[in-house]
Design a protein around this motif. Structure first.
Motif, PDB file in Angstrom:
ATOM      1  N   PHE A  51      40.742  31.140  -1.082  1.00 36.23           N
ATOM      2  CA  PHE A  51      41.254  31.188   0.285  1.00 36.23           C
ATOM      3  C   PHE A  51      42.782  31.214   0.316  1.00 36.23           C
ATOM      4  O   PHE A  51      43.393  30.734   1.264  1.00 36.23           O
ATOM      5  N   GLU A  52      43.401  31.805  -0.694  1.00 34.23           N
ATOM      6  CA  GLU A  52      44.854  31.812  -0.824  1.00 34.23           C
ATOM      7  C   GLU A  52      45.554  32.476   0.358  1.00 34.23           C
ATOM      8  O   GLU A  52      46.682  32.130   0.695  1.00 34.23           O
ATOM      9  N   ARG A  53      44.921  33.436   1.003  1.00 31.91           N
ATOM     10  CA  ARG A  53      45.553  34.171   2.099  1.00 31.91           C
ATOM     11  C   ARG A  53      45.444  33.444   3.438  1.00 31.91           C
ATOM     12  O   ARG A  53      45.999  33.892   4.428  1.00 31.91           O
ATOM     13  N   ILE A  54      44.765  32.326   3.476  1.00 31.61           N
ATOM     14  CA  ILE A  54      44.561  31.606   4.736  1.00 31.61           C
ATOM     15  C   ILE A  54      45.602  30.501   4.874  1.00 31.61           C
ATOM     16  O   ILE A  54      45.836  29.727   3.950  1.00 31.61           O
ATOM     17  N   ASP A  55      46.209  30.448   6.048  1.00 31.48           N
ATOM     18  CA  ASP A  55      47.185  29.410   6.373  1.00 31.48           C
ATOM     19  C   ASP A  55      46.445  28.234   7.005  1.00 31.48           C
ATOM     20  O   ASP A  55      46.014  28.311   8.151  1.00 31.48           O
ATOM     21  N   PHE A  56      46.278  27.166   6.258  1.00 33.22           N
ATOM     22  CA  PHE A  56      45.556  25.995   6.741  1.00 33.22           C
ATOM     23  C   PHE A  56      46.461  25.009   7.479  1.00 33.22           C
ATOM     24  O   PHE A  56      45.985  23.984   7.952  1.00 33.22           O
ATOM     25  N   SER A  57      47.752  25.295   7.555  1.00 31.36           N
ATOM     26  CA  SER A  57      48.670  24.351   8.182  1.00 31.36           C
ATOM     27  C   SER A  57      48.286  24.108   9.645  1.00 31.36           C
ATOM     28  O   SER A  57      47.771  25.021  10.297  1.00 31.36           O
ATOM     29  N   PRO A  58      48.429  22.900  10.119  1.00 31.55           N
ATOM     30  CA  PRO A  58      49.058  21.741   9.497  1.00 31.55           C
ATOM     31  C   PRO A  58      48.109  20.934   8.613  1.00 31.55           C
ATOM     32  O   PRO A  58      48.401  19.792   8.277  1.00 31.55           O
ATOM     33  N   LYS A  72      42.746  24.952  14.898  1.00 30.42           N
ATOM     34  CA  LYS A  72      44.100  25.071  15.450  1.00 30.42           C
ATOM     35  C   LYS A  72      44.086  25.082  16.960  1.00 30.42           C
ATOM     36  O   LYS A  72      44.951  24.493  17.612  1.00 30.42           O
ATOM     37  N   GLU A  73      43.076  25.700  17.544  1.00 37.48           N
ATOM     38  CA  GLU A  73      42.933  25.700  18.990  1.00 37.48           C
ATOM     39  C   GLU A  73      42.700  24.271  19.502  1.00 37.48           C
ATOM     40  O   GLU A  73      43.290  23.856  20.495  1.00 37.48           O
ATOM     41  N   LYS A  74      41.861  23.508  18.822  1.00 32.85           N
ATOM     42  CA  LYS A  74      41.597  22.113  19.208  1.00 32.85           C
ATOM     43  C   LYS A  74      42.849  21.263  19.089  1.00 32.85           C
ATOM     44  O   LYS A  74      43.106  20.386  19.915  1.00 32.85           O
ATOM     45  N   GLU A  90      29.705  24.386  12.792  1.00 35.22           N
ATOM     46  CA  GLU A  90      29.008  24.624  11.525  1.00 35.22           C
ATOM     47  C   GLU A  90      28.533  26.071  11.458  1.00 35.22           C
ATOM     48  O   GLU A  90      28.014  26.608  12.435  1.00 35.22           O
ATOM     49  N   LYS A  91      28.728  26.686  10.303  1.00 35.32           N
ATOM     50  CA  LYS A  91      28.198  28.021  10.010  1.00 35.32           C
ATOM     51  C   LYS A  91      27.669  27.995   8.589  1.00 35.32           C
ATOM     52  O   LYS A  91      28.203  27.319   7.722  1.00 35.32           O
ATOM     53  N   ARG A  92      26.621  28.776   8.366  1.00 35.97           N
ATOM     54  CA  ARG A  92      26.000  28.848   7.040  1.00 35.97           C
ATOM     55  C   ARG A  92      25.814  30.302   6.616  1.00 35.97           C
ATOM     56  O   ARG A  92      25.594  31.167   7.456  1.00 35.97           O
ATOM     57  N   THR A  93      25.892  30.527   5.319  1.00 31.31           N
ATOM     58  CA  THR A  93      25.663  31.852   4.754  1.00 31.31           C
ATOM     59  C   THR A  93      25.253  31.709   3.295  1.00 31.31           C
ATOM     60  O   THR A  93      25.595  30.730   2.643  1.00 31.31           O
ATOM     61  N   SER A  94      24.540  32.685   2.804  1.00 33.70           N
ATOM     62  CA  SER A  94      24.217  32.709   1.384  1.00 33.70           C
ATOM     63  C   SER A  94      25.111  33.699   0.635  1.00 33.70           C
ATOM     64  O   SER A  94      25.005  33.836  -0.575  1.00 33.70           O
ATOM     65  N   GLU A  95      25.996  34.367   1.357  1.00 33.96           N
ATOM     66  CA  GLU A  95      26.846  35.414   0.777  1.00 33.96           C
ATOM     67  C   GLU A  95      28.281  34.924   0.565  1.00 33.96           C
ATOM     68  O   GLU A  95      28.957  34.549   1.520  1.00 33.96           O
ATOM     69  N   VAL A  96      28.759  34.968  -0.668  1.00 34.95           N
ATOM     70  CA  VAL A  96      30.129  34.566  -0.982  1.00 34.95           C
ATOM     71  C   VAL A  96      31.137  35.406  -0.205  1.00 34.95           C
ATOM     72  O   VAL A  96      32.150  34.879   0.279  1.00 34.95           O
ATOM     73  N   LEU A  97      30.876  36.690  -0.038  1.00 36.99           N
ATOM     74  CA  LEU A  97      31.813  37.570   0.653  1.00 36.99           C
ATOM     75  C   LEU A  97      31.981  37.235   2.134  1.00 36.99           C
ATOM     76  O   LEU A  97      32.964  37.642   2.750  1.00 36.99           O
ATOM     77  N   GLU A  98      31.073  36.491   2.698  1.00 37.57           N
ATOM     78  CA  GLU A  98      31.184  36.090   4.103  1.00 37.57           C
ATOM     79  C   GLU A  98      31.994  34.805   4.281  1.00 37.57           C
ATOM     80  O   GLU A  98      32.344  34.439   5.408  1.00 37.57           O
ATOM     81  N   LEU A  99      32.321  34.125   3.199  1.00 41.62           N
ATOM     82  CA  LEU A  99      32.991  32.834   3.311  1.00 41.62           C
ATOM     83  C   LEU A  99      34.395  32.934   3.895  1.00 41.62           C
ATOM     84  O   LEU A  99      34.782  32.122   4.743  1.00 41.62           O
ATOM     85  N   GLU A 100      35.176  33.922   3.466  1.00 45.99           N
ATOM     86  CA  GLU A 100      36.551  34.021   3.972  1.00 45.99           C
ATOM     87  C   GLU A 100      36.593  34.280   5.482  1.00 45.99           C
ATOM     88  O   GLU A 100      37.316  33.579   6.196  1.00 45.99           O
ATOM     89  N   PRO A 101      35.831  35.254   6.018  1.00 43.30           N
ATOM     90  CA  PRO A 101      35.877  35.438   7.471  1.00 43.30           C
ATOM     91  C   PRO A 101      35.362  34.220   8.246  1.00 43.30           C
ATOM     92  O   PRO A 101      35.899  33.881   9.309  1.00 43.30           O
ATOM     93  N   ILE A 102      34.374  33.545   7.713  1.00 37.68           N
ATOM     94  CA  ILE A 102      33.869  32.337   8.383  1.00 37.68           C
ATOM     95  C   ILE A 102      34.929  31.231   8.322  1.00 37.68           C
ATOM     96  O   ILE A 102      35.147  30.511   9.299  1.00 37.68           O
ATOM     97  N   MET A 103      35.611  31.121   7.183  1.00 40.13           N
ATOM     98  CA  MET A 103      36.677  30.128   7.052  1.00 40.13           C
ATOM     99  C   MET A 103      37.788  30.409   8.052  1.00 40.13           C
ATOM    100  O   MET A 103      38.291  29.493   8.712  1.00 40.13           O
ATOM    101  N   LEU A 104      38.169  31.661   8.204  1.00 44.89           N
ATOM    102  CA  LEU A 104      39.199  32.034   9.180  1.00 44.89           C
ATOM    103  C   LEU A 104      38.777  31.645  10.593  1.00 44.89           C
ATOM    104  O   LEU A 104      39.589  31.150  11.375  1.00 44.89           O
ATOM    105  N   GLU A 105      37.535  31.881  10.915  1.00 40.91           N
ATOM    106  CA  GLU A 105      37.007  31.517  12.228  1.00 40.91           C
ATOM    107  C   GLU A 105      37.111  30.010  12.458  1.00 40.91           C
ATOM    108  O   GLU A 105      37.524  29.552  13.528  1.00 40.91           O
ATOM    109  N   CYS A 106      36.776  29.227  11.456  1.00 40.59           N
ATOM    110  CA  CYS A 106      36.832  27.777  11.574  1.00 40.59           C
ATOM    111  C   CYS A 106      38.280  27.295  11.695  1.00 40.59           C
ATOM    112  O   CYS A 106      38.579  26.423  12.509  1.00 40.59           O
ATOM    113  N   VAL A 107      39.181  27.853  10.912  1.00 42.62           N
ATOM    114  CA  VAL A 107      40.593  27.470  10.974  1.00 42.62           C
ATOM    115  C   VAL A 107      41.161  27.781  12.357  1.00 42.62           C
ATOM    116  O   VAL A 107      41.891  26.967  12.935  1.00 42.62           O
TER     117      VAL A 107
END
Length: 91
Positions: free
Chosen positions: A2-9, A86-88, A65-82
């Motif tokens: 997830f190197e391309r994702i900005d998790f700050s703060p 940030k909105e919260k 919460e989101k679930r997937t069995s596909e590794v390739l779906e993890l980054e877009p789901i992670m972006l959605e969660c981040v």
């Protein structure tokens, strides 16, 4: 992973996603926001990955919460969660 994702703060407190041998371990990746007010958690649970957002360490009742069995779906789901976190935090 997830190197391309900005998790700050948020602060990454656990990361095993760089090691492909660990991609089927329960604990894979975790980010803490506001001293654990929110915890973003990624893990492997049997046959799928679960990405959860925990509020005030209430692990039995994730607020997102989101679930997937596909590794390739993890980054877009992670972006959605981040984005959700940030909105919260801006409220």
């Amino acid at each position: 992973m997830f190197e391309r994702i900005d998790f700050s703060p948020g602060i990454i407190t656990y990361n095993e996603t760089h090691n492909q041998n660990y991609m089927h371990e329960e604990d894979l990746f975790q980010v803490s926001y506001n001293q654990d007010m929110y915890v973003l958690d990624l893990g492997w649970y049997g046959n799928e990955y679960a990405l959860m957002l925990i509020e005030q360490l209430n692990w039995s009742n994730p607020i997102w919460e989101k679930r997937t069995s596909e590794v390739l779906e993890l980054e877009p789901i992670m972006l959605e969660c981040v984005d959700y976190i940030k909105e919260k935090l801006l409220r």
